[in-house]
Design an enzyme around this catalytic site. Structure first.
Site, PDB file in Angstrom:
ATOM      1  N   LYS A   1      10.994  -1.626  11.251  1.00 16.11           N
ATOM      2  CA  LYS A   1      10.299  -2.526  10.327  1.00 16.11           C
ATOM      3  C   LYS A   1       9.598  -1.738   9.222  1.00 16.11           C
ATOM      4  CE  LYS A   1       9.497  -6.053  13.873  1.00 16.11           C
ATOM      5  NZ  LYS A   1       8.502  -6.725  14.729  1.00 16.11           N
TER       6      LYS A   1
ATOM      7  N   GLY B   1       8.053 -14.395  18.665  1.00 17.59           N
ATOM      8  CA  GLY B   1       8.300 -15.698  19.253  1.00 17.59           C
ATOM      9  C   GLY B   1       9.547 -16.334  18.690  1.00 17.59           C
TER      10      GLY B   1
ATOM     11  N   GLY C   1       9.435 -14.457  26.876  1.00 21.19           N
ATOM     12  CA  GLY C   1      10.319 -14.266  25.729  1.00 21.19           C
ATOM     13  C   GLY C   1       9.633 -13.657  24.529  1.00 21.19           C
TER      14      GLY C   1
END
Length: 814
Positions: A679, A794, A661
């Site tokens: 970003k 995460g 993930g």
């Protein structure tokens, strides 16, 4: 659209009406602003209704009064008004049209002077008072045409039919076919119509009374089947209190129709009851906006009639009078009270507030000073068995909002602030929409501020909407379930999860959804929706504020951000699409939230839980100037290149990251460099730099042959990544360095994201797996850049960043 283009039935159906009041047309600059507004916001078939410019109507009334009192003053007023109108023409119109308008103006003043030579009838006085609207319509239509917005002037007396009365009502049945005939004649131009006036069966001018221009706008909008009526004035809409009195009063983006009607009944200056009648009886969408600052937000009047939650507005009114009826003890009080109520209802002269005391045999009725004498006369003529006394010198304060009388917190707060005040009586409306207090000689400004603070600093109820229940969304649900009690204690607010949705299903429950059960119960509770239907399911919510959390990467959802703002919702976003879109779209979203006083926070879009957005913004707002930004912005690529030393194939490392993930649902989002580019664009804009996505040089790690495959096919063939990456690894070995995927930007607009070979001791190379690092060079940190580093990917840190932004919104709402 040119003058010869045809107009489709769809265009006619979407026709809008714009109404401009006198303050919006007060001088040449105002007229120019209106032209710009219509250029930007109106269509070729739209209707424009206008009031008299500035104080023209008042000046006409003053001139009429002076005719019989002071001929010299009357002459001076007459000449001054003509000069004012002529100056408007001289400053706005060019070419032959200027002289044509001046000639027409002089003809009008000549007719008025001729009529004034003898006694003036009521019909002639009304005819004279209507000239202000005629001059405004004539001038504005010429100005629009001059700026290539073809327009035609239309006198409302040619189709609006009404008979004289205290508050004349337009006869829709006879007006509609006449208007329809006019609209057919002018299907290819904007139509500028005079407000305030109608015509009776005798062919005389009938003025539509107080706020007659607004009333004529909504009645014309209803007759013309307009989709929207926008009333442009000198305020942006309805505020929670008068912003001149309460500095933290907020603009209400949405107001229920019944609440608006109650506010109008209480004589609030923004709205009038008659203006709302055509809205209630049609499908018109009514908006209030400011012509001086068109982008400052608006209030939309909606027809929702769901149960309300309490006060929305605190208002005050001075110059209030009381009619006190003392019924003799020899008469039946209940019968007299019934007679009074019947008369008020029949004559449509309902009071602002009322009180009755059977013990004292007394009825008290509150009215504005403007209408109280008329009501007194009607009560006296009706033969009510009571001694009627007119008392002056009162003020009124009121809290308005659906359900306010049933809200114990708001009722208690309202009554508490009135303790010690010289109160005559308090009245709760029968429909539960208002509490009003009548006071003797009170400082209403300070009282309104105190009540506003008391009512709206009570515990707020915040509804939360989660868009996306995947990897990050599911972790946020767990985190919110753990932190809900602490969050509520910290902010003194109630937070309820009220909706969760995925790409095509939505679960909505205004009673609250247990976040801990969402993943187990979603399939059972959720229902299908299409496109933007999900927003409509949230409109009747009973909460003080709604915060939407977008944890998707959906482009269609990002395209709906402006609509979320217009509906009055706040937004916390981990979705990078809007923040990195074209500058025009990015600023459109920012402006939408700014106009409605709502917040859009997106710290989770860059650096997960790291405070990079906040830091960059704070530096700029503190007076620093960002010179350059660099770093490793992708936790996924950080992890991959930290591990990639030749021991394990890059494609195998990618499979591990995807399984854990650490990547986007489709890892090509990371490998393409698009995520890092977004970003970088977001950070550039936080730094005050205008950087477009296409200005960033992006190195993609995805071979062209794999770009358009399905996700499964891409993962099956991911070994094709290894050939290119092995070449880069060999280059790094030769230069005795390591590979990193780096983003760089300078103030001059040079921006690149891609692979670089760095020495092992380089600050950008020496990271833990999954770490992000941001190096900020600025005027204050030129020699020694400010560095922020830590986990940048995460589910835990991203979910934490979302909760952090939710905390920040809660603090801003206090």
């Amino acid at each position: 659209m040119s003058a010869v283009e045809a107009v489709s039935p769809q265009q006619l159906h979407s026709r809008q009406l714009h109404k401009f009041g006198g303050s919006s047309l007060a001088d040449p600059d105002c007229f120019r602003r209106v032209e710009k507004i219509l250029e930007q916001y109106s269509g070729a078939t739209d209707i424009i209704v206008v009031s008299a410019a500035g104080k023209t109507t008042n000046r006409l009334i003053e001139w009429l009064a002076q005719l019989s009192l002071d001929g010299r003053l009357a002459h001076e007023s007459f000449q001054s008004l003509r000069k004012y109108q002529q100056d408007l023409i001289e400053n706005l119109i060019e070419g032959d049209q200027k002289q044509d308008l001046v000639d027409l103006l002089y003809n009008d003043f000549s007719e008025m002077a001729k009529a004034a030579e003898g006694p003036l009838s009521d019909a002639q006085r009304a005819w004279i008072q209507g000239f202000g609207e005629v001059w405004s319509a004539r001038l504005l239509s010429s100005l629009l045409t001059q700026f290539r917005l073809p327009a035609v002037k239309l006198d409302s007396r040619s189709f609006l039919r009404a008979e004289r009365g205290a508050q004349p009502e337009v006869d829709r049945a006879s007006s509609w076919p006449l208007l329809k005939e006019q609209l057919i004649q002018h299907t290819q131009r904007r139509i500028v119509i005079t407000g305030f006036m109608a015509q009776n069966k005798a062919g005389e001018t009938v003025l539509l009374g107080r706020n007659g221009s607004d009333y004529s706008a909504t009645i014309i909008g209803a007759l013309a089947d307009a989709s929207r009526v926008t009333i442009w004035s000198d305020v942006a809409g309805v505020y929670s209190a008068d912003p001149r009195v309460v500095t933290d009063a907020c603009l209400l983006p949405l107001l229920r129709l019944d609440e608006a009607a109650e506010l109008a009944r209480l004589a609030a200056p923004v709205l009038h009851t008659r203006t709302l009648q055509p809205v209630a009886q049609s499908n018109i969408d009514l908006n209030l906006r400011c012509s001086y600052e068109p982008e400052s937000g608006s209030t939309r009047i909606e027809r929702v009639l769901a149960s309300g939650r309490g006060a929305k507005i605190v208002t005050a009114l001075n110059d209030v009078c009381v009619l006190q009826l003392d019924v003799p003890r020899s008469h039946d009080f209940v019968s007299a009270q019934r007679d009074v109520e019947s008369l008020l209802s029949k004559k449509q002269i309902q009071p602002l507030a009322a009180s009755s005391s059977a013990d004292q045999h007394r009825i008290q009725l509150a009215y504005t000073g403007e209408v109280v004498n008329s009501v007194l006369e009607q009560l006296q003529n009706a033969g009510i068995p009571a001694e009627i006394r007119l008392r002056e010198g009162f003020s009124m304060v009121a809290a308005v909002g659906a359900g306010v009388t049933a809200n114990p917190v708001h009722c208690h707060g309202f009554y508490q602030q009135l303790r010690g005040q010289p109160m005559e009586f308090i009245c709760e409306s029968s429909n539960g929409l208002s509490i009003a207090a009548l006071l003797r000689k009170a400082n209403t400004s300070s009282l309104v501020a105190d009540i506003h603070r008391q009512l709206f600093q009570a515990q707020r109820r915040i509804g939360l909407v989660l868009l996306g229940k995947g990897n990050i969304g599911s972790r946020w649900l767990s985190l919110f379930s753990e932190q809900k009690a602490a969050l509520e204690k910290r902010h003194g607010m109630n937070f309820e999860l009220i909706s969760v949705q995925d790409s095509d299903h939505q679960w909505v429950d205004f009673n609250g959804i247990d976040a801990a059960t969402v993943m187990d119960k979603f399939a059972e509770k959720a229902t299908r929706y299409k496109e933007s239907e999900w927003m409509g399911h949230l409109l009747n919510h009973p909460f003080d504020d709604i915060v939407v959390l977008d944890v998707t990467a959906s482009t269609p959802l990002a395209a709906q951000y402006t609509e979320l703002a217009e509906l009055g919702f706040h937004l916390v976003s981990a979705n990078k699409v809007a923040g990195s879109a074209s500058a025009a779209l990015y600023h459109q979203v920012q402006d939408a939230f700014s106009k409605t006083g709502r917040y859009w926070l997106y710290n989770a879009t860059v650096g997960a839980g790291l405070p990079i957005n906040h830091t960059v913004r704070d530096l700029r707002e503190s007076g620093d100037q960002i010179i350059a930004l660099s770093g490793i912005f992708s936790g996924t690529l950080s992890w991959l290149f930290q591990q990639f030393n030749g021991d394990v194939k890059f494609s195998e490392l990618l499979e591990q990251a995807w399984q854990q993930g650490l990547t986007e649902p489709d890892p090509r989002e990371d490998l393409s460099g698009a995520d890092v580019m977004r970003k970088l664009v977001i950070l550039a804009r936080e730094s005050g730099l205008a950087l477009e996505p296409e200005q960033v040089q992006v190195q993609s790690l995805v071979p062209e042959a794999l770009a358009s495959l399905s996700l499964d096919s891409f993962l099956d063939q991911s070994a094709k990544l290894d050939e290119t990456l092995e070449d880069w690894l060999e280059k790094a070995r030769k230069e005795q360095g390591v590979l990193r995927y780096v983003a760089r930007m300078t103030r001059e607009g040079k921006a690149r994201v891609g692979i670089e070979v760095l020495q092992e001791e380089h600050p950008l190379a020496n990271l833990l797996p999954c770490d992000n690092i941001f190096a900020i060079e600025s005027q204050w940190y030129r020699e020694n850049p400010l560095v922020i580093r830590g986990p940048g990917a995460g589910r835990d840190v991203t979910a934490g960043a979302l909760l952090s932004d939710l905390n920040r919104i809660a603090s801003l709402l206090k």
